[in-house]
Scaffold this motif. Structure first.
Motif, PDB file in Angstrom:
ATOM      1  N   GLU A 217      -7.009  -5.126   4.800  1.00 31.07           N
ATOM      2  CA  GLU A 217      -7.487  -4.090   5.727  1.00 31.07           C
ATOM      3  C   GLU A 217      -6.331  -3.278   6.303  1.00 31.07           C
ATOM      4  O   GLU A 217      -6.397  -2.049   6.394  1.00 31.07           O
ATOM      5  CB  GLU A 217      -8.289  -4.730   6.861  1.00 31.07           C
ATOM      6  N   ILE A 218      -5.260  -3.973   6.685  1.00 35.87           N
ATOM      7  CA  ILE A 218      -4.107  -3.273   7.257  1.00 35.87           C
ATOM      8  C   ILE A 218      -3.446  -2.388   6.201  1.00 35.87           C
ATOM      9  O   ILE A 218      -3.079  -1.242   6.476  1.00 35.87           O
ATOM     10  CB  ILE A 218      -3.093  -4.270   7.849  1.00 35.87           C
ATOM     11  N   ALA A 219      -3.297  -2.925   4.987  1.00 38.55           N
ATOM     12  CA  ALA A 219      -2.695  -2.134   3.911  1.00 38.55           C
ATOM     13  C   ALA A 219      -3.487  -0.863   3.656  1.00 38.55           C
ATOM     14  O   ALA A 219      -2.921   0.234   3.504  1.00 38.55           O
ATOM     15  CB  ALA A 219      -2.611  -2.972   2.633  1.00 38.55           C
ATOM     16  N   GLN A 220      -4.809  -0.977   3.624  1.00 36.76           N
ATOM     17  CA  GLN A 220      -5.654   0.196   3.391  1.00 36.76           C
ATOM     18  C   GLN A 220      -5.539   1.196   4.538  1.00 36.76           C
ATOM     19  O   GLN A 220      -5.518   2.408   4.318  1.00 36.76           O
ATOM     20  CB  GLN A 220      -7.104  -0.241   3.198  1.00 36.76           C
ATOM     21  N   SER A 221      -5.420   0.688   5.763  1.00 38.13           N
ATOM     22  CA  SER A 221      -5.380   1.586   6.923  1.00 38.13           C
ATOM     23  C   SER A 221      -4.088   2.390   6.993  1.00 38.13           C
ATOM     24  O   SER A 221      -4.073   3.515   7.511  1.00 38.13           O
ATOM     25  CB  SER A 221      -5.573   0.795   8.225  1.00 38.13           C
ATOM     26  N   VAL A 222      -2.986   1.829   6.492  1.00 38.96           N
ATOM     27  CA  VAL A 222      -1.703   2.550   6.548  1.00 38.96           C
ATOM     28  C   VAL A 222      -1.318   3.169   5.209  1.00 38.96           C
ATOM     29  O   VAL A 222      -0.264   3.793   5.093  1.00 38.96           O
ATOM     30  CB  VAL A 222      -0.563   1.623   7.039  1.00 38.96           C
ATOM     31  N   GLY A 223      -2.170   2.998   4.185  1.00 42.75           N
ATOM     32  CA  GLY A 223      -1.888   3.595   2.884  1.00 42.75           C
ATOM     33  C   GLY A 223      -0.825   2.880   2.080  1.00 42.75           C
ATOM     34  O   GLY A 223      -0.139   3.495   1.258  1.00 42.75           O
ATOM     35  N   LEU A 224      -0.695   1.556   2.288  1.00 43.83           N
ATOM     36  CA  LEU A 224       0.277   0.766   1.538  1.00 43.83           C
ATOM     37  C   LEU A 224      -0.327   0.361   0.197  1.00 43.83           C
ATOM     38  O   LEU A 224      -1.463  -0.110   0.137  1.00 43.83           O
ATOM     39  CB  LEU A 224       0.642  -0.488   2.326  1.00 43.83           C
ATOM     40  N   THR A 225       0.408   0.542  -0.883  1.00 43.03           N
ATOM     41  CA  THR A 225      -0.042   0.058  -2.186  1.00 43.03           C
ATOM     42  C   THR A 225       0.151  -1.451  -2.231  1.00 43.03           C
ATOM     43  O   THR A 225       1.269  -1.948  -2.060  1.00 43.03           O
ATOM     44  CB  THR A 225       0.748   0.731  -3.324  1.00 43.03           C
TER      45      THR A 225
ATOM     46  N   ILE B 225       8.568   0.432   3.475  1.00 47.94           N
ATOM     47  CA  ILE B 225       8.461   0.247   2.024  1.00 47.94           C
ATOM     48  C   ILE B 225       7.011   0.480   1.611  1.00 47.94           C
ATOM     49  O   ILE B 225       6.109  -0.183   2.118  1.00 47.94           O
ATOM     50  CB  ILE B 225       8.930  -1.160   1.618  1.00 47.94           C
ATOM     51  N   PRO B 226       6.743   1.392   0.671  1.00 42.47           N
ATOM     52  CA  PRO B 226       5.364   1.797   0.392  1.00 42.47           C
ATOM     53  C   PRO B 226       4.585   0.906  -0.569  1.00 42.47           C
ATOM     54  O   PRO B 226       3.376   1.084  -0.721  1.00 42.47           O
ATOM     55  CB  PRO B 226       5.537   3.192  -0.214  1.00 42.47           C
ATOM     56  N   VAL B 227       5.252  -0.053  -1.227  1.00 45.68           N
ATOM     57  CA  VAL B 227       4.589  -0.864  -2.254  1.00 45.68           C
ATOM     58  C   VAL B 227       4.939  -2.335  -2.043  1.00 45.68           C
ATOM     59  O   VAL B 227       6.122  -2.685  -1.936  1.00 45.68           O
ATOM     60  CB  VAL B 227       5.027  -0.434  -3.675  1.00 45.68           C
ATOM     61  N   LEU B 228       3.911  -3.185  -1.996  1.00 45.34           N
ATOM     62  CA  LEU B 228       4.088  -4.627  -1.829  1.00 45.34           C
ATOM     63  C   LEU B 228       3.375  -5.346  -2.964  1.00 45.34           C
ATOM     64  O   LEU B 228       2.186  -5.121  -3.200  1.00 45.34           O
ATOM     65  CB  LEU B 228       3.527  -5.076  -0.475  1.00 45.34           C
ATOM     66  N   VAL B 229       4.115  -6.216  -3.658  1.00 43.90           N
ATOM     67  CA  VAL B 229       3.602  -6.897  -4.853  1.00 43.90           C
ATOM     68  C   VAL B 229       3.818  -8.394  -4.700  1.00 43.90           C
ATOM     69  O   VAL B 229       4.861  -8.830  -4.188  1.00 43.90           O
ATOM     70  CB  VAL B 229       4.331  -6.402  -6.122  1.00 43.90           C
TER      71      VAL B 229
ATOM     72  N   LEU C 175       2.329  -0.171  14.471  1.00 46.92           N
ATOM     73  CA  LEU C 175       1.673   0.453  13.321  1.00 46.92           C
ATOM     74  C   LEU C 175       0.875   1.695  13.697  1.00 46.92           C
ATOM     75  O   LEU C 175       0.387   2.398  12.809  1.00 46.92           O
ATOM     76  CB  LEU C 175       0.740  -0.545  12.632  1.00 46.92           C
ATOM     77  N   GLU C 176       0.744   1.963  14.973  1.00 44.13           N
ATOM     78  CA  GLU C 176      -0.052   3.120  15.390  1.00 44.13           C
ATOM     79  C   GLU C 176       0.551   4.403  14.825  1.00 44.13           C
ATOM     80  O   GLU C 176       1.720   4.718  15.039  1.00 44.13           O
ATOM     81  CB  GLU C 176      -0.095   3.191  16.919  1.00 44.13           C
ATOM     82  N   GLY C 177      -0.266   5.129  14.068  1.00 44.93           N
ATOM     83  CA  GLY C 177       0.188   6.388  13.494  1.00 44.93           C
ATOM     84  C   GLY C 177       1.005   6.247  12.230  1.00 44.93           C
ATOM     85  O   GLY C 177       1.430   7.256  11.651  1.00 44.93           O
ATOM     86  N   VAL C 178       1.262   5.008  11.774  1.00 49.60           N
ATOM     87  CA  VAL C 178       2.063   4.808  10.560  1.00 49.60           C
ATOM     88  C   VAL C 178       1.227   5.124   9.326  1.00 49.60           C
ATOM     89  O   VAL C 178       0.115   4.625   9.175  1.00 49.60           O
ATOM     90  CB  VAL C 178       2.589   3.357  10.478  1.00 49.60           C
ATOM     91  N   GLN C 179       1.754   5.952   8.447  1.00 52.57           N
ATOM     92  CA  GLN C 179       1.150   6.225   7.147  1.00 52.57           C
ATOM     93  C   GLN C 179       2.244   6.194   6.096  1.00 52.57           C
ATOM     94  O   GLN C 179       3.254   6.881   6.221  1.00 52.57           O
ATOM     95  CB  GLN C 179       0.434   7.577   7.135  1.00 52.57           C
ATOM     96  N   MET C 180       2.052   5.367   5.088  1.00 54.95           N
ATOM     97  CA  MET C 180       3.080   5.189   4.077  1.00 54.95           C
ATOM     98  C   MET C 180       3.088   6.356   3.101  1.00 54.95           C
ATOM     99  O   MET C 180       2.036   6.944   2.795  1.00 54.95           O
ATOM    100  CB  MET C 180       2.832   3.890   3.295  1.00 54.95           C
ATOM    101  N   PRO C 181       4.272   6.726   2.581  1.00 51.51           N
ATOM    102  CA  PRO C 181       4.328   7.752   1.538  1.00 51.51           C
ATOM    103  C   PRO C 181       3.602   7.270   0.289  1.00 51.51           C
ATOM    104  O   PRO C 181       3.669   6.090  -0.065  1.00 51.51           O
ATOM    105  CB  PRO C 181       5.829   7.919   1.286  1.00 51.51           C
TER     106      PRO C 181
END
Length: 286
Positions: free
Chosen positions: A246-254, A231-235, A134-140
């Motif tokens: 915390e992980i979702a916020q750190s990588v910009g995952l919705t 995948i940028p969105v998890l529901v 996950l290092e450096g991963v940022q979701m669209p």
């Protein structure tokens, strides 16, 4: 590569097929009043995954889509690079093994020493260095219409499934906008996600505009796998764990959970939600 049986639900590429006899078994029992009943229960069986000549893991699974499960597991654990050529997948039902073959030698002895037991049902296992991926991963940052979420929940919850037939199972659905595409089930939610990942890898399906819907909890494992899949969105219709958030916020995952009818909670990526329904607009302005 062996391609497994696909469900027939309208609008899906792959959907559950609760009529498949080998996935459930009829068991005699008694109800609360002592009257005899016959109940369908989910089968679970071991599947040992090999990468070339190396045994990697034995997973408890319902036994459908072993090729996708093996391929997705190895991809999600970082054992197969995205540019690595898979030359074959061989499944032996009698031996309960699946072998994924690549065009170059592989050796994951060190990775196999670093295992982490997860909170997943059926005792999930991930390898301890997954976080390093996950290092450096940022979701669209992809816009998500609330009306899509309401439609997805409505369609998915009414799709014939093993869950509705027998319970004791989790589902994961790959979606595009308001259309569910691939619906996988298994006794462990991590297995269901891996099957989706395997299908995406086998078909060359891109993740950038997709939504992943799960019936399970939004744990750290679920968030990590979704992010590594791109995948940028998890529901989910279930709830959250703090580390998952915390992980979702750190990588910009919705990240959206507690999805019930036309209600949900968003704990990451709220700015990406387009509230295009009257109920959603009213809630947003309350």
């Amino acid at each position: 590569m062996q391609l497994a049986h696909a469900g027939k639900a309208e609008g899906y590429i792959i959907a559950p097929d609760p009529a498949l006899a080998r996935l459930t078994r009829a068991v005699d029992g008694h109800d609360a009043h002592g009257a005899p009943v016959v109940t369908q229960v989910v089968e679970e069986r071991p599947l040992t995954i090999f990468l070339n000549g190396q045994e990697i893991v034995t997973a408890m699974t319902i036994g459908d889509y072993p090729d996708y499960l093996a391929l997705g597991f190895l991809r999600n654990q970082g054992m197969l690079a995205h540019d690595e050529a898979v030359t074959g997948i061989d499944y032996d039902e009698e031996l309960e093994t699946v072998v994924v073959r690549t065009d170059r030698p592989t050796n994951h002895e060190e990775k196999l020493k670093k295992k982490t037991r997860t909170s997943g049902c059926a005792v999930g296992t991930v390898f301890g260095d997954m976080m390093e991926g996950l290092e450096g991963v940022q979701m669209p940052q992809v816009p998500v219409r609330v009306s899509w979420l309401y439609t997805l929940a409505h369609v998915i919850n009414r799709t014939p499934s093993l869950y509705l037939e027998a319970g004791a199972i989790h589902g994961t659905v790959l979606c595009h906008e308001d259309r569910p595409l691939v619906y996988m089930e298994d006794v462990g939610r991590h297995n269901a996600v891996d099957k989706v990942a395997g299908w995406m890898a086998a078909t060359g399906t891109g993740p950038e505009d997709k939504i992943l819907y799960t019936t399970g909890r939004l744990t750290s494992e679920m968030v990590i796998k979704t992010a590594l899949m791109g995948i940028p969105v998890l529901v989910s219709r279930s709830g959250f764990t703090a580390w998952g958030v915390e992980i979702a916020q750190s990588v910009g995952l919705t990240l959206i959970g507690r999805m019930r009818g036309e209600r949900f909670t968003c704990l990451s990526g709220n700015a990406n939600l387009v509230r295009d329904t009257a109920k959603a607009e009213a809630a947003d302005g309350a």
